[in-house]
Every structure is written in structure tokens, then in C-alpha cells.
Design a protein around this motif. Structure first.
Motif, PDB file in Angstrom:
ATOM      1  N   GLU A  16       4.778  95.576  87.906  1.00 22.17           N
ATOM      2  CA  GLU A  16       5.444  94.271  87.806  1.00 22.17           C
ATOM      3  C   GLU A  16       4.578  93.121  88.314  1.00 22.17           C
ATOM      4  N   GLY A  17       3.380  93.424  88.835  1.00 21.04           N
ATOM      5  CA  GLY A  17       2.497  92.364  89.318  1.00 21.04           C
ATOM      6  C   GLY A  17       2.990  91.742  90.609  1.00 21.04           C
ATOM      7  N   ARG A  18       3.595  92.558  91.478  1.00 20.82           N
ATOM      8  CA  ARG A  18       4.160  92.071  92.734  1.00 20.82           C
ATOM      9  C   ARG A  18       3.525  92.801  93.912  1.00 20.82           C
ATOM     10  N   ILE A  19       3.617  92.191  95.070  1.00 29.22           N
ATOM     11  CA  ILE A  19       3.085  92.802  96.286  1.00 29.22           C
ATOM     12  C   ILE A  19       4.140  92.782  97.374  1.00 29.22           C
ATOM     13  N   TYR A  20       3.879  93.529  98.433  1.00 32.86           N
ATOM     14  CA  TYR A  20       4.759  93.515  99.603  1.00 32.86           C
ATOM     15  C   TYR A  20       3.906  93.700 100.850  1.00 32.86           C
ATOM     16  N   ARG A  21       4.429  93.300 101.986  1.00 28.22           N
ATOM     17  CA  ARG A  21       3.711  93.473 103.249  1.00 28.22           C
ATOM     18  C   ARG A  21       3.579  94.960 103.554  1.00 28.22           C
ATOM     19  N   GLY A  22       2.351  95.375 103.883  1.00 25.88           N
ATOM     20  CA  GLY A  22       2.075  96.771 104.148  1.00 25.88           C
ATOM     21  C   GLY A  22       1.510  97.511 102.943  1.00 25.88           C
ATOM     22  N   MET A  23       1.511  96.881 101.780  1.00 30.58           N
ATOM     23  CA  MET A  23       0.984  97.508 100.566  1.00 30.58           C
ATOM     24  C   MET A  23      -0.525  97.688 100.716  1.00 30.58           C
ATOM     25  N   PRO A  24      -1.084  98.826 100.312  1.00 31.16           N
ATOM     26  CA  PRO A  24      -2.540  98.977 100.335  1.00 31.16           C
ATOM     27  C   PRO A  24      -3.193  97.873  99.503  1.00 31.16           C
ATOM     28  N   ILE A  25      -4.242  97.283 100.043  1.00 33.62           N
ATOM     29  CA  ILE A  25      -4.843  96.114  99.392  1.00 33.62           C
ATOM     30  C   ILE A  25      -5.367  96.437  97.999  1.00 33.62           C
ATOM     31  N   ASN A  26      -5.872  97.643  97.770  1.00 34.10           N
ATOM     32  CA  ASN A  26      -6.344  97.993  96.426  1.00 34.10           C
ATOM     33  C   ASN A  26      -5.206  97.955  95.417  1.00 34.10           C
ATOM     34  N   HIS A  27      -4.023  98.388  95.818  1.00 33.25           N
ATOM     35  CA  HIS A  27      -2.863  98.331  94.925  1.00 33.25           C
ATOM     36  C   HIS A  27      -2.467  96.873  94.669  1.00 33.25           C
ATOM     37  N   ALA A  28      -2.517  96.055  95.718  1.00 34.78           N
ATOM     38  CA  ALA A  28      -2.168  94.634  95.568  1.00 34.78           C
ATOM     39  C   ALA A  28      -3.133  93.929  94.623  1.00 34.78           C
ATOM     40  N   LEU A  29      -4.425  94.227  94.739  1.00 33.31           N
ATOM     41  CA  LEU A  29      -5.407  93.607  93.847  1.00 33.31           C
ATOM     42  C   LEU A  29      -5.211  94.077  92.411  1.00 33.31           C
ATOM     43  N   ALA A  30      -4.797  95.315  92.228  1.00 32.83           N
ATOM     44  CA  ALA A  30      -4.485  95.796  90.881  1.00 32.83           C
ATOM     45  C   ALA A  30      -3.259  95.078  90.328  1.00 32.83           C
ATOM     46  N   ALA A  31      -2.293  94.802  91.184  1.00 33.25           N
ATOM     47  CA  ALA A  31      -1.073  94.125  90.751  1.00 33.25           C
ATOM     48  C   ALA A  31      -1.323  92.671  90.380  1.00 33.25           C
ATOM     49  N   LEU A  32      -2.135  91.976  91.174  1.00 34.90           N
ATOM     50  CA  LEU A  32      -2.345  90.538  90.985  1.00 34.90           C
ATOM     51  C   LEU A  32      -3.548  90.204  90.116  1.00 34.90           C
ATOM     52  N   GLY A  33      -4.473  91.128  89.972  1.00 35.54           N
ATOM     53  CA  GLY A  33      -5.706  90.843  89.252  1.00 35.54           C
ATOM     54  C   GLY A  33      -6.803  90.471  90.231  1.00 35.54           C
ATOM     55  N   SER A  34      -7.984  90.295  89.701  1.00 31.82           N
ATOM     56  CA  SER A  34      -9.137  89.990  90.550  1.00 31.82           C
ATOM     57  C   SER A  34      -9.003  88.603  91.171  1.00 31.82           C
ATOM     58  N   PRO A  35      -9.305  88.494  92.472  1.00 35.65           N
ATOM     59  CA  PRO A  35      -9.258  87.180  93.111  1.00 35.65           C
ATOM     60  C   PRO A  35     -10.482  86.351  92.726  1.00 35.65           C
ATOM     61  N   ALA A  36     -10.380  85.052  92.936  1.00 28.70           N
ATOM     62  CA  ALA A  36     -11.504  84.151  92.669  1.00 28.70           C
ATOM     63  C   ALA A  36     -12.557  84.257  93.768  1.00 28.70           C
ATOM     64  N   GLY A  37     -12.154  84.717  94.937  1.00 26.94           N
ATOM     65  CA  GLY A  37     -13.092  84.864  96.041  1.00 26.94           C
ATOM     66  C   GLY A  37     -12.433  85.559  97.213  1.00 26.94           C
ATOM     67  N   GLN A  38     -13.255  85.862  98.207  1.00 20.29           N
ATOM     68  CA  GLN A  38     -12.717  86.467  99.416  1.00 20.29           C
ATOM     69  C   GLN A  38     -13.559  86.044 100.598  1.00 20.29           C
ATOM     70  N   ASP A  39     -12.918  85.998 101.754  1.00 19.85           N
ATOM     71  CA  ASP A  39     -13.576  85.595 102.991  1.00 19.85           C
ATOM     72  C   ASP A  39     -13.125  86.556 104.086  1.00 19.85           C
ATOM     73  N   THR A  40     -14.078  87.027 104.872  1.00 17.61           N
ATOM     74  CA  THR A  40     -13.773  87.980 105.936  1.00 17.61           C
ATOM     75  C   THR A  40     -14.046  87.343 107.289  1.00 17.61           C
ATOM     76  N   THR A  41     -13.083  87.474 108.197  1.00 17.92           N
ATOM     77  CA  THR A  41     -13.259  86.991 109.569  1.00 17.92           C
ATOM     78  C   THR A  41     -12.920  88.118 110.533  1.00 17.92           C
ATOM     79  N   THR A  42     -13.643  88.147 111.655  1.00 13.95           N
ATOM     80  CA  THR A  42     -13.376  89.140 112.689  1.00 13.95           C
ATOM     81  C   THR A  42     -13.087  88.415 113.987  1.00 13.95           C
ATOM     82  N   THR A  43     -11.934  88.690 114.567  1.00 12.00           N
ATOM     83  CA  THR A  43     -11.524  88.091 115.832  1.00 12.00           C
ATOM     84  C   THR A  43     -11.011  89.190 116.741  1.00 12.00           C
ATOM     85  N   ASP A  44     -11.541  89.252 117.938  1.00 13.56           N
ATOM     86  CA  ASP A  44     -11.132  90.266 118.916  1.00 13.56           C
ATOM     87  C   ASP A  44     -11.174  91.677 118.331  1.00 13.56           C
ATOM     88  N   GLY A  45     -12.189  91.945 117.538  1.00 18.30           N
ATOM     89  CA  GLY A  45     -12.356  93.279 116.967  1.00 18.30           C
ATOM     90  C   GLY A  45     -11.497  93.582 115.754  1.00 18.30           C
TER      91      GLY A  45
END
Length: 132
Positions: free
Chosen positions: A51-80
Motif C-alpha cells: 500500500e506504500g505506507r510505513i509505520y514506526r518500528g518498520m524495518p527501514i528497507n521495507h519502508a524504502l520499498a514502500a515509499l520508493g527511493s529517496p532523493a537523498g540521505q544524511d547520517t548523524t551520530t550523537t552520543d553513539g
């Protein structure tokens, strides 16, 4: 004879337009269905991906399959803790090419933790807030 030829051309044009209008959706739906089959998803995840939907706790690979490829991504690390922000953009339109709405999906530990603005992207116009 002339009226029947004109009618046939009109019907042929209408059929061609209908075929063009429906190909984008089914192609993306086929990618979703392929992902569900290849990853042997069942239950909640298979329904959400299809259905192209996501939920909190969903594995990110499944969410990306549901929504399609993002235009970009940014990674931040705070307190490990690593947080990944996936950016989705709407296409510019001729009426306001400078206004390109953006949406964000946030993931930690390979799972969706939140999202913002998905309702502003036209292809997610039926999107619901809150998740399941």
C-alpha cells in the motif's frame, strides 16, 4: 463514413491515454509486489509495502520499498546513536517551480522512528499520520 472514422480515432486516442495514465502506478506496484515476494514478507509488513505506507518500528528497507527511493540521505551520530534522515522531494511545478515540498523519514538501528511532511508530497497524498 467520415463520422465512423472520426469516432474510431477518438476511441483509439482515449484508449491510448488511459493506458498511459495507468502505467506509472502499476509499474511501481509491481516493484513493491516483487519486493514482498523476494523478501518473503507476510502480515503487517507485506500490507504496508504493497500500500506504500510505513509505520514506526518498520524495518527501514521495507519502508524504502514502500515509499520508493529517496532523493537523498544524511547520517548523524550523537552520543553513539546513529540516525539516518531520508529526504523525499516533490517535483517542481510550472506554477511555482521554486516551491519544492520536502518530506523526511527518520531511522535508527535500521528501523523507522519518525517521519515529517509526507502529506506534502503529491505521490503520498493519501498518506496517513500516526502509523499503525
Amino acid at each position: 463514413m467520415r463520422a465512423s472514422t472520426l469516432l474510431l480515432l477518438l476511441l483509439g486516442s482515449a484508449g491510448a491515454l488511459a493506458a498511459c495514465a495507468t502505467t506509472a502506478g502499476p509499474l511501481f506496484d509491481d516493484k513493491r509486489e516483487s519486493y514482498v515476494q523476494e523478501n518473503d514478507l507476510s502480515g503487517k509488513d507485506s500490507v504496508h509495502v504493497r500500500e506504500g505506507r510505513i509505520y514506526r518500528g518498520m524495518p527501514i528497507n521495507h519502508a524504502l520499498a514502500a515509499l520508493g527511493s529517496p532523493a537523498g540521505q544524511d547520517t548523524t551520530t550523537t552520543d553513539g546513536e546513529t540516525r539516518v534522515e531520508y529526504t523525499y522531494r516533490s517535483r517542481p511545478n510550472a506554477f511555482d517551480p521554486g516551491n519544492v515540498p520536502r518530506a523526511y523519514v527518520y531511522a535508527e538501528e535500521q528501523a523507522v522512528v519518525d517521519w515529517r511532511g509526507l502529506d506534502k508530497i503529491p505521490r503520498f497524498d493519501a498518506y496517513y499520520e500516526g502509523g499503525m
